[in-house]
Motif scaffolding. Structure first.
Motif, PDB file in Angstrom:
ATOM      1  N   UNK A  33       5.513   8.493  -4.119  1.00 38.70           N
ATOM      2  CA  UNK A  33       4.251   8.267  -4.668  1.00 38.70           C
ATOM      3  C   UNK A  33       3.852   7.237  -5.405  1.00 38.70           C
ATOM      4  N   UNK A  34       2.850   5.611  -4.650  1.00 42.79           N
ATOM      5  CA  UNK A  34       3.322   4.731  -5.724  1.00 42.79           C
ATOM      6  C   UNK A  34       1.704   4.737  -6.283  1.00 42.79           C
ATOM      7  N   UNK A  35       1.891   3.894  -7.469  1.00 34.13           N
ATOM      8  CA  UNK A  35       0.972   3.566  -8.360  1.00 34.13           C
ATOM      9  C   UNK A  35       0.806   2.065  -8.372  1.00 34.13           C
ATOM     10  N   UNK A  36       0.054   1.341  -7.501  1.00 36.82           N
ATOM     11  CA  UNK A  36       0.576  -0.085  -7.382  1.00 36.82           C
ATOM     12  C   UNK A  36      -0.197  -0.155  -8.649  1.00 36.82           C
ATOM     13  N   UNK A  37       0.074  -1.647  -8.891  1.00 38.44           N
ATOM     14  CA  UNK A  37      -0.327  -2.151 -10.204  1.00 38.44           C
ATOM     15  C   UNK A  37      -1.600  -3.538  -9.623  1.00 38.44           C
ATOM     16  N   UNK A  38      -2.283  -3.934  -9.862  1.00 35.64           N
ATOM     17  CA  UNK A  38      -3.046  -5.121 -10.032  1.00 35.64           C
ATOM     18  C   UNK A  38      -3.514  -5.230  -8.458  1.00 35.64           C
ATOM     19  N   UNK A  39      -3.825  -6.237  -7.653  1.00 36.38           N
ATOM     20  CA  UNK A  39      -3.697  -6.253  -6.542  1.00 36.38           C
ATOM     21  C   UNK A  39      -2.910  -5.437  -5.311  1.00 36.38           C
ATOM     22  N   UNK A  40      -1.941  -5.644  -5.674  1.00 38.22           N
ATOM     23  CA  UNK A  40      -0.615  -5.004  -4.821  1.00 38.22           C
ATOM     24  C   UNK A  40      -1.647  -3.395  -4.378  1.00 38.22           C
ATOM     25  N   UNK A  67      -3.898   6.320  -8.195  1.00 33.81           N
ATOM     26  CA  UNK A  67      -4.599   5.006  -8.426  1.00 33.81           C
ATOM     27  C   UNK A  67      -4.403   5.098 -10.079  1.00 33.81           C
ATOM     28  N   UNK A  68      -3.722   6.480 -10.503  1.00 30.63           N
ATOM     29  CA  UNK A  68      -3.497   6.034 -11.689  1.00 30.63           C
ATOM     30  C   UNK A  68      -2.712   7.456 -12.127  1.00 30.63           C
ATOM     31  N   UNK A  69      -1.634   7.610 -12.769  1.00 28.47           N
ATOM     32  CA  UNK A  69      -0.727   8.383 -13.330  1.00 28.47           C
ATOM     33  C   UNK A  69      -1.928  10.022 -13.361  1.00 28.47           C
ATOM     34  N   UNK A  70      -2.693   9.932 -14.646  1.00 29.40           N
ATOM     35  CA  UNK A  70      -3.563  10.588 -14.926  1.00 29.40           C
ATOM     36  C   UNK A  70      -4.182  11.075 -14.090  1.00 29.40           C
ATOM     37  N   UNK A  71      -4.613  10.123 -13.188  1.00 29.43           N
ATOM     38  CA  UNK A  71      -5.740  10.849 -12.130  1.00 29.43           C
ATOM     39  C   UNK A  71      -5.359  11.609 -11.155  1.00 29.43           C
ATOM     40  N   UNK A  72      -4.290  11.648 -10.698  1.00 32.68           N
ATOM     41  CA  UNK A  72      -2.918  12.816 -10.481  1.00 32.68           C
ATOM     42  C   UNK A  72      -2.888  14.135 -10.855  1.00 32.68           C
ATOM     43  N   UNK A  73      -2.419  13.513 -12.282  1.00 32.99           N
ATOM     44  CA  UNK A  73      -2.122  14.566 -13.274  1.00 32.99           C
ATOM     45  C   UNK A  73      -3.632  15.784 -12.694  1.00 32.99           C
ATOM     46  N   UNK A  74      -4.953  14.893 -12.859  1.00 36.88           N
ATOM     47  CA  UNK A  74      -6.152  16.121 -12.488  1.00 36.88           C
ATOM     48  C   UNK A  74      -6.146  16.617 -11.348  1.00 36.88           C
ATOM     49  N   UNK A  75      -5.630  15.651  -9.708  1.00 39.79           N
ATOM     50  CA  UNK A  75      -5.844  16.024  -9.063  1.00 39.79           C
ATOM     51  C   UNK A  75      -5.167  17.801  -8.581  1.00 39.79           C
ATOM     52  N   UNK A  76      -4.151  16.927  -9.237  1.00 38.45           N
ATOM     53  CA  UNK A  76      -2.918  18.483  -8.759  1.00 38.45           C
ATOM     54  C   UNK A  76      -3.238  19.824  -9.125  1.00 38.45           C
ATOM     55  N   UNK A  77      -4.343  20.046 -10.518  1.00 37.53           N
ATOM     56  CA  UNK A  77      -4.010  21.209 -11.304  1.00 37.53           C
ATOM     57  C   UNK A  77      -5.771  21.499  -9.425  1.00 37.53           C
ATOM     58  N   UNK A  78      -5.474  20.992  -8.718  1.00 34.59           N
ATOM     59  CA  UNK A  78      -6.424  21.459  -7.858  1.00 34.59           C
ATOM     60  C   UNK A  78      -6.725  22.957  -7.257  1.00 34.59           C
TER      61      UNK A  78
END
Length: 339
Positions: A33-40, A67-78
């Motif tokens: 799982x890649x959380x890319x920075x900026x234009x990456x 898009x971010x670790x926090x969003x992934x943590x929210x999504x993992x609870x689904x």
């Protein structure tokens, strides 16, 4: 499509800088799982490789982007309790067609293979970003999109895609097409609590990345054609509207163009449709980085869902299908699979 030789140097250099340094730390790992920075965030990591004789990074690893670790943590609870699927596709887009012509185009009389981006326009809007912001603020989103002077093709491949998915993978799926492939239908299902009952929500459609106001990037529905006069919606489901949906899905798949693009905001990471659907309640979101081929995308999705039905995770299914495309005669170029 440019030859792979054209960008071989760039993909090799990016591999050297971004991938090689982390390889010692991911030995034995299958999912990355890649959380890319900026234009990456706009980089197709799957196609990076050491040289022309070596394997692509994505051939060995099942790569996901967040898009971010926090969003992934929210999504993992689904936690979806059903295997039900909702499929949208075969929408009416072309304003120049009658209802009968839409039906003929979508049912095989029209040309296939259009990419899922907008058609050429006769005249481009010359309004500044400030002008567009004022129109949006004072006249609303419908007038905003009208002033952008966008034009759209119907997509026969999306009908094929839905029929294939329903036949091979989701025989009991709820299918919304043509008149009912509308923004109004989707929002009503969300309001009534029906949308949250589906583990898979699939949109085979046009996607639009708005380079002027990124928050207006959208998934498109039949209202765009101007034929659904009974609907109060404009057919452009924007980032804000997507984030407000009531989902509880294992996968929302945006089988459309440029749905993985967005704006990089300081402190928030990538803000775009993928993040919006995760916030709305989807564990996974399938998106694209560029204008994808209509027919190739239909084939990709059919293969991917078949593997998921067979027990694979979405990330592994994506990896397997990309490898199949790499090894095929028709779809081996990264244009068809790296998006």
């Amino acid at each position: 499509i440019k030859s792979e030789v054209t960008f071989e140097k760039q993909r090799n250099e990016l591999y050297e800088k971004l991938v090689q340094p982390v390889l010692p730390y991911i030995k034995g790992v299958k999912d990355v799982l890649i959380v890319p920075d900026g234009n990456l965030s706009f980089l197709p990591f799957d196609m990076l490789r050491e040289n022309a004789d070596s394997a692509d990074f994505g051939k060995k690893y099942a790569i996901g982007i967040s898009p971010s670790i926090s969003v992934s943590m929210i999504a993992d609870k689904v936690k979806s309790s059903t295997a039900d699927a909702l499929l949208f596709g075969g929408a009416w887009y072309d304003k120049s067609l009658s209802e009968e012509e839409h039906n003929q185009t979508l049912r095989g009389s029209g040309k296939r293979g259009k990419d899922r981006s907008f058609a050429p326009v006769d005249r481009q809007s010359n309004l500044s970003v400030a002008d567009l912001q004022n129109i949006l603020k004072n006249e609303g989103s419908a007038q905003y999109f009208e002033q952008k002077k966008l034009n759209w093709y119907d997509l026969p491949g999306t009908i094929v895609e839905l029929e294939t998915l329903q036949k091979a993978t989701f025989p009991k799926a709820q299918v919304e097409t043509q008149k009912t492939a509308s923004e109004a239908t989707l929002k009503k299902m969300s309001k009534d609590g029906l949308l949250s009952k589906y583990a898979t929500v699939h949109f085979a459609c046009h996607g639009y990345f708005d380079s002027d106001l990124s928050e207006m990037s959208s998934v498109l529905f039949s209202e765009v054609s101007g034929k659904l006069t009974e609907s109060d919606d404009d057919g452009y489901l924007t980032i804000g509207e997507a984030a407000s949906l009531n989902l509880n899905a294992q996968m929302v798949c945006l089988s459309a163009c440029q749905t993985g693009l967005g704006e990089v905001k300081k402190g928030e990471g990538m803000v775009g449709l993928s993040r919006a659907f995760m916030v709305a309640g989807s564990k996974n979101v399938g998106v694209t980085l560029w204008s994808v081929d209509d027919a190739a995308t239909a084939e990709f999705m059919a293969r991917m869902y078949k593997k998921v039905k067979g027990g694979m995770s979405y990330s592994e299914a994506y990896r397997k299908v990309k490898n199949e495309f790499r090894n095929s005669d028709e779809y081996s170029h990264p244009y068809y699979w790296a998006a």
